[in-house]
Write a protein that holds these residues in place. Structure first.
Motif, mmCIF file in Angstrom:
data_model
loop_
_atom_site.group_PDB
_atom_site.id
_atom_site.type_symbol
_atom_site.label_atom_id
_atom_site.label_comp_id
_atom_site.label_asym_id
_atom_site.label_seq_id
_atom_site.Cartn_x
_atom_site.Cartn_y
_atom_site.Cartn_z
ATOM 1 N N LEU A 173 0.814 -1.263 0.039
ATOM 2 C CA LEU A 173 -0.091 -0.273 0.116
ATOM 3 C C LEU A 173 0.668 1.275 -0.115
ATOM 4 C CD1 LEU A 173 -2.983 -0.965 2.394
ATOM 5 C CD2 LEU A 173 -3.040 -0.185 0.114
ATOM 6 N N ILE A 174 1.771 1.322 1.037
ATOM 7 C CA ILE A 174 2.495 2.498 0.982
ATOM 8 C C ILE A 174 3.590 2.731 -0.418
ATOM 9 C CG2 ILE A 174 4.604 3.588 2.185
ATOM 10 C CD1 ILE A 174 3.443 2.228 4.774
ATOM 11 N N ALA A 175 4.142 1.696 -0.586
ATOM 12 C CA ALA A 175 4.793 1.641 -2.031
ATOM 13 C C ALA A 175 4.290 2.009 -3.126
ATOM 14 C CB ALA A 175 5.684 0.226 -2.332
ATOM 15 N N SER A 176 3.089 1.579 -3.413
ATOM 16 C CA SER A 176 2.017 1.885 -4.382
ATOM 17 C C SER A 176 1.774 3.477 -4.217
ATOM 18 C CB SER A 176 0.935 0.914 -4.752
ATOM 19 O OG SER A 176 0.301 0.971 -3.587
ATOM 20 N N ALA A 177 1.459 4.009 -3.193
ATOM 21 C CA ALA A 177 1.154 5.377 -2.776
ATOM 22 C C ALA A 177 2.501 5.897 -3.415
ATOM 23 C CB ALA A 177 0.734 5.446 -1.360
ATOM 24 N N ILE A 178 3.329 5.676 -2.755
ATOM 25 C CA ILE A 178 4.491 6.550 -3.191
ATOM 26 C C ILE A 178 4.854 6.661 -4.827
ATOM 27 C CG2 ILE A 178 7.207 6.871 -3.036
ATOM 28 C CD1 ILE A 178 6.637 5.736 -0.438
ATOM 29 N N PHE A 179 4.685 5.502 -5.220
ATOM 30 C CA PHE A 179 4.761 5.264 -6.883
ATOM 31 C C PHE A 179 3.665 6.406 -7.401
ATOM 32 C CE2 PHE A 179 3.556 3.252 -11.106
ATOM 33 C CZ PHE A 179 4.766 3.362 -11.575
ATOM 34 N N VAL A 180 2.486 6.436 -6.981
ATOM 35 C CA VAL A 180 1.436 7.221 -7.526
ATOM 36 C C VAL A 180 1.925 8.885 -7.606
ATOM 37 C CG1 VAL A 180 -0.812 8.271 -7.201
ATOM 38 C CG2 VAL A 180 -0.542 5.718 -6.884
ATOM 39 N N VAL A 181 2.547 9.055 -6.654
ATOM 40 C CA VAL A 181 2.839 10.461 -6.666
ATOM 41 C C VAL A 181 4.235 10.896 -7.433
ATOM 42 C CG1 VAL A 181 1.363 11.405 -4.796
ATOM 43 C CG2 VAL A 181 3.706 10.390 -4.332
ATOM 44 N N THR A 182 5.085 9.774 -7.254
ATOM 45 C CA THR A 182 6.201 10.174 -8.043
ATOM 46 C C THR A 182 6.454 9.636 -9.630
ATOM 47 O OG1 THR A 182 7.134 8.222 -7.158
ATOM 48 C CG2 THR A 182 7.754 10.011 -5.882
ATOM 49 N N ALA A 183 5.415 9.049 -9.870
ATOM 50 C CA ALA A 183 5.711 8.458 -11.372
ATOM 51 C C ALA A 183 5.873 9.637 -12.250
ATOM 52 C CB ALA A 183 4.509 7.749 -11.752
ATOM 53 N N LYS A 184 6.549 9.377 -13.261
ATOM 54 C CA LYS A 184 6.850 10.333 -14.338
ATOM 55 C C LYS A 184 5.633 10.676 -15.180
ATOM 56 C CE LYS A 184 11.169 11.661 -13.925
ATOM 57 N NZ LYS A 184 11.037 11.224 -12.455
ATOM 58 N N LYS A 185 4.922 9.295 -15.696
ATOM 59 C CA LYS A 185 3.988 9.534 -16.570
ATOM 60 C C LYS A 185 2.440 9.349 -15.960
ATOM 61 C CE LYS A 185 6.334 7.539 -20.406
ATOM 62 N NZ LYS A 185 6.508 6.322 -21.129
ATOM 63 N N PRO A 186 1.487 10.340 -16.433
ATOM 64 C CA PRO A 186 0.162 10.047 -15.529
ATOM 65 C C PRO A 186 -0.299 8.929 -15.541
ATOM 66 C CG PRO A 186 0.136 11.845 -17.338
ATOM 67 C CD PRO A 186 1.644 11.264 -17.139
ATOM 68 N N VAL A 187 -0.332 8.129 -16.726
ATOM 69 C CA VAL A 187 -0.824 6.686 -16.750
ATOM 70 C C VAL A 187 -0.216 5.847 -15.729
ATOM 71 C CG1 VAL A 187 -1.368 4.650 -18.089
ATOM 72 C CG2 VAL A 187 -1.774 7.135 -19.072
ATOM 73 N N TYR A 188 1.203 6.010 -15.515
ATOM 74 C CA TYR A 188 1.630 5.011 -14.390
ATOM 75 C C TYR A 188 1.233 5.404 -13.156
ATOM 76 C CZ TYR A 188 5.534 3.828 -17.811
ATOM 77 O OH TYR A 188 6.138 2.937 -18.669
ATOM 78 N N SER A 189 0.821 6.645 -13.059
ATOM 79 C CA SER A 189 0.132 7.027 -11.501
ATOM 80 C C SER A 189 -1.124 6.263 -11.663
ATOM 81 C CB SER A 189 -0.007 8.524 -11.353
ATOM 82 O OG SER A 189 1.094 9.028 -11.358
ATOM 83 N N VAL A 190 -2.101 6.073 -12.537
ATOM 84 C CA VAL A 190 -3.221 5.377 -12.646
ATOM 85 C C VAL A 190 -3.154 3.925 -12.210
ATOM 86 C CG1 VAL A 190 -5.248 4.661 -13.899
ATOM 87 C CG2 VAL A 190 -4.479 7.210 -13.864
ATOM 88 N N VAL A 191 -1.890 3.262 -12.952
ATOM 89 C CA VAL A 191 -1.703 1.948 -12.737
ATOM 90 C C VAL A 191 -1.217 1.797 -11.363
ATOM 91 C CG1 VAL A 191 -0.375 0.004 -13.420
ATOM 92 C CG2 VAL A 191 -1.136 1.506 -15.114
ATOM 93 N N GLY A 192 -0.540 2.535 -10.787
ATOM 94 C CA GLY A 192 -0.249 2.452 -9.232
ATOM 95 C C GLY A 192 -1.230 2.576 -8.371
ATOM 96 N N LEU A 193 -2.281 3.578 -8.629
ATOM 97 C CA LEU A 193 -3.462 3.864 -7.938
ATOM 98 C C LEU A 193 -4.385 2.361 -8.025
ATOM 99 C CD1 LEU A 193 -4.285 5.957 -6.217
ATOM 100 C CD2 LEU A 193 -5.925 6.911 -8.165
#
Lengths: 334, 204
Positions: B11-31
């Motif tokens: 949960l924490i790792a994916s939340a960090i990935f959501v805010v640090t991902a370079k591409k917006p779609v990566y953030s969606v996948v992280g979320l």
């Protein structure tokens, strides 16, 4: 840990064996559903269909599989490699996971004809199918070219719109059965199959299920004439194959749900209990599969704005009305 | 307990990935991964219905709309252009707020009459309760619905009302201020304006 499963069925190796066998059966069913579709459509269009490989064309799926595996696996330069590779797996894994909760015949003491009997079974299936859309959406976006993107945007809009009416049409059945467990819903149909009291819900479910699985006449997502191949234009080889398998398995899934919720699952019609329940289940699922193939070779594709207008202005209000009437009748009759 | 720590890590790792991902779609996948892990967390806490609804509502509907908008806005796969880095300015106040909130939470939990842990969630003083997911047990569909429509009806309806206010607010802010014009009439107006624009361009 808990009592979701009866004791013998909850052993981890029993679940493992069941999963492996079921996976094999589902994939084989996919192969022959595809052959059946080509054969049946062939007959309906006055041509023989595949008839070269093996007797009566029966080995065609094996040859198709070899062809798909041997084809070159292309990734466009403009694609996003990670998501492009991830998308087909999202589609296939969610499509297969649904079979963890589908019961195929009456539970026996100590064992069940399913991998697990989850209490919120039908909700679990709806949740998984709603994640399955991501495969198509992400796949189309990650291809980095215009037709797949248009296809995936269409897919998103279409599936969100029709999922709503589909859930609405199923709630009527849940109210009648008073449970969300799939086995419980089938047991509630011992006297009367729900497609008679829930006829409106049944019709709406059949229509929305075609839209959910992106099949003709609602196959706007991959409309060949407008979008080349839709969301999977850029995919080739086995990655395309994964999307293809997922589509047919989803078709099988919606047929299973229709059988369980509206046609009494494994209960025998007219008290013909000589034939075992599993056979009745397969006959009913087969009927729905044939019905979908029949529709595909009969109806032309809808125009996109008509599809949307039909979903929001016709199906959703009718499904809501059906839900309200069912709730009132059940409440009045106690 | 071990599954709690694995899930908490995801949960924490994916939340960090959501805010640090370079591409917006990566953030969606992280979320998406985050929501899935959260649903499994609810499952492990015996809240079966909440887990399923979490996936249907958040992953199936809301996140799908995010993806819809992001896919349309960034149709190429290039990342959004970065603005100035505002992280150093807000990092210290944000960390302070989080620490104070966590402090309050820990203080509150340690002074509560019973400490509720994931392991003890399914049991009461009278002994272990009904099996997970069965009717009349904690987190089952029937119990969840009963609680929602009897004891907690008022908060539930107020939440629905607040969401409705938000929807009306969006329509007011973003909607068309002009009075409603039927599509065909609007098409005629647009056509006339274009014709006039072409005529003007011809005169000049």
């Amino acid at each position: 840990m808990n009592q979701w499963w009866t004791p013998a069925a909850s052993l981890w190796w029993v679940i493992l064996i069941k999963s492996a066998v079921l996976l094999l059966i589902v994939i084989t069913t996919f192969a022959y559903a595809m052959l059946a579709e080509r054969k049946v459509m062939g007959w309906m269009q006055m041509r023989p269909g595949p008839n070269r490989v093996g007797p009566w064309g029966l080995l065609q799926p094996a040859v198709d599989a070899v062809k798909l595996i041997l084809k070159e696996d292309l990734t466009p330069k403009t694609a996003d490699p990670l998501i492009y590779r991830l998308a087909p797996f999202i589609s296939l894994v969610t499509a297969l996971s649904v079979y963890a909760v589908i019961p195929f015949a009456e539970p026996q003491p100590g064992s069940i004809w399913a991998i697990s009997d989850v209490n919120a079974g039908i909700l679990f299936i709806l949740a998984l199918t709603s994640i399955g859309v991501y495969g198509i959406s992400l796949g189309g976006w990650a291809s980095g070219s215009k037709y797949p993107l248009l296809g995936s945007v269409r897919a998103t809009a279409q599936m969100i719109s029709y999922e709503l009416s589909m859930s609405m049409s199923l709630i009527g059945v849940l109210i009648l059965a008073g449970t969300t467990s799939l086995a419980g819903i089938v047991n509630g149909q011992a006297k009367l199959w729900y497609f008679i009291p829930q006829f409106v819900g049944f019709i709406i479910y059949i229509i929305t299920a075609i839209a959910e699985t992106n099949r003709a006449p609602f196959d706007l997502v991959e409309a060949d004439a407008e979008l080349v191949g839709g969301f999977n234009t850029e995919y080739s080889g086995l990655r395309f194959g994964l999307f293809f398998i997922a589509e047919y398995i989803n078709m099988l899934t919606v047929s299973c749900i229709a059988t369980l919720l509206f046609l009494g699952g494994w209960t025998a019609p007219f008290g013909w209990t000589v034939v075992p329940g599993i056979v009745w289940f397969l006959i009913k699922v087969g009927f729905f599969m044939f019905f979908y193939i029949w529709l595909r070779s009969t109806f032309p594709r809808l125009r996109y704005d008509r599809l949307m207008a039909f979903g929001w202005k016709v199906l959703l209000p009718v499904a809501t009305l059906n839900l309200i009437v069912t709730a009132v009748v059940v409440a009045v009759r106690g | 307990m071990i599954e709690f720590y694995i899930l908490a890590f995801v949960l924490i790792a994916s939340a960090i990935f959501v805010v640090t991902a370079k591409k917006p779609v990566y953030s969606v996948v992280g979320l998406l991964l985050h929501f899935a892990a959260l649903a499994i967390m609810y499952f492990s806490l015996a809240a079966e219905f909440l887990a399923v609804i979490q996936i249907i509502v958040y992953s199936g509907a809301i996140l799908m709309l995010f993806l819809f908008v992001i896919a349309l806005l960034s149709s190429g796969v290039a990342p959004f252009s970065m603005g100035p880095n505002r992280l150093p300015k807000i990092a210290i106040p944000a960390v302070a707020v989080v620490l104070v909130t966590l402090g309050f939470l820990i203080f509150g939990i340690s002074h509560a009459p019973h400490v509720i842990t994931p392991a003890g969630m399914g049991a009461t003083a009278a002994g272990p309760v009904a099996p997970v997911g069965a009717a009349n047990s904690f987190g089952s569909v029937a119990d969840f619905g009963k609680a929602l429509f009897t004891a907690d009806l008022l908060p539930f309806e107020i939440t629905a009302f607040i969401l409705m206010v938000a929807v009306i607010g969006v329509i007011l802010l973003a909607g068309d201020a002009a009075p409603y014009v039927p599509t065909r009439k609007r098409a005629r107006i647009v056509e006339r304006e274009m014709r006039e624009a072409i005529l003007r361009a011809g005169e000049e």
